[in-house]
Design a protein around this motif. Structure first.
Motif: not given
Length: 147
Positions: A108-128
């Motif tokens: 689920g979303q509490g797993d560290p690997l899956l949390q790391a994948l959400t950073w891709i969307d955050i990076a798009k929002a910050l650097h887009g």
């Protein structure tokens, strides 16, 4: 110390079926995953899986590599003998998705690997790209952003 990444031409790597399993195995090499592990995988629904490894139950889910990204399995081909030596890492396989496994619960979303994948969307929002029309809370302020 420098690290060299060797990437072969796009499309020239063999594609792999990748599993992220929460166990430590004292072995570094090829394994007969299709013969000894893949045969125990059962689909519980569209995304969730169950399997067993050496008698331990595993719960898993399927994940795709995010759109616009490529999954690469990297292998260290030149390890440093002493601190400060150069390293060389080569792409050995590619993957479009992977299976992520937990021992005691469905991933689920509490797993560290899956949390790391959400950073891709955050990076798009910050650097887009940013819309040039920015308003304050009343909607009356228009400013320009220059980079």
């Amino acid at each position: 110390m420098s690290t060299k990444l060797k990437l072969p031409p796009s499309g020239s790597l063999n594609e792999s079926d990748l599993h992220f399993i929460p166990v430590k195995i004292e072995y570094d090499g090829q394994a007969k995953v299709k013969s000894y592990f893949t045969t125990s995988i059962r689909e519980t629904d569209e995304q969730n899986l169950s399997a067993s490894l050496r008698g331990r139950p595993l719960n898993g889910s399927k994940f795709d590599v995010p759109s616009g990204y490529s999954g690469l399995l990297m292998t260290e081909t030149h390890k440093p003998l002493i601190e400060g030596d150069d390293r060389e890492i080569t792409a050995s396989r590619s993957f479009k998705g992977f299976r992520y496994w937990n021992l005691d619960q469905v991933p689920g979303q509490g797993d560290p690997l899956l949390q790391a994948l959400t950073w891709i969307d955050i990076a798009k929002a910050l650097h887009g790209p940013v819309d040039e029309d920015i308003s304050d809370s009343q909607g009356s302020l228009k400013s320009e952003i220059s980079m």
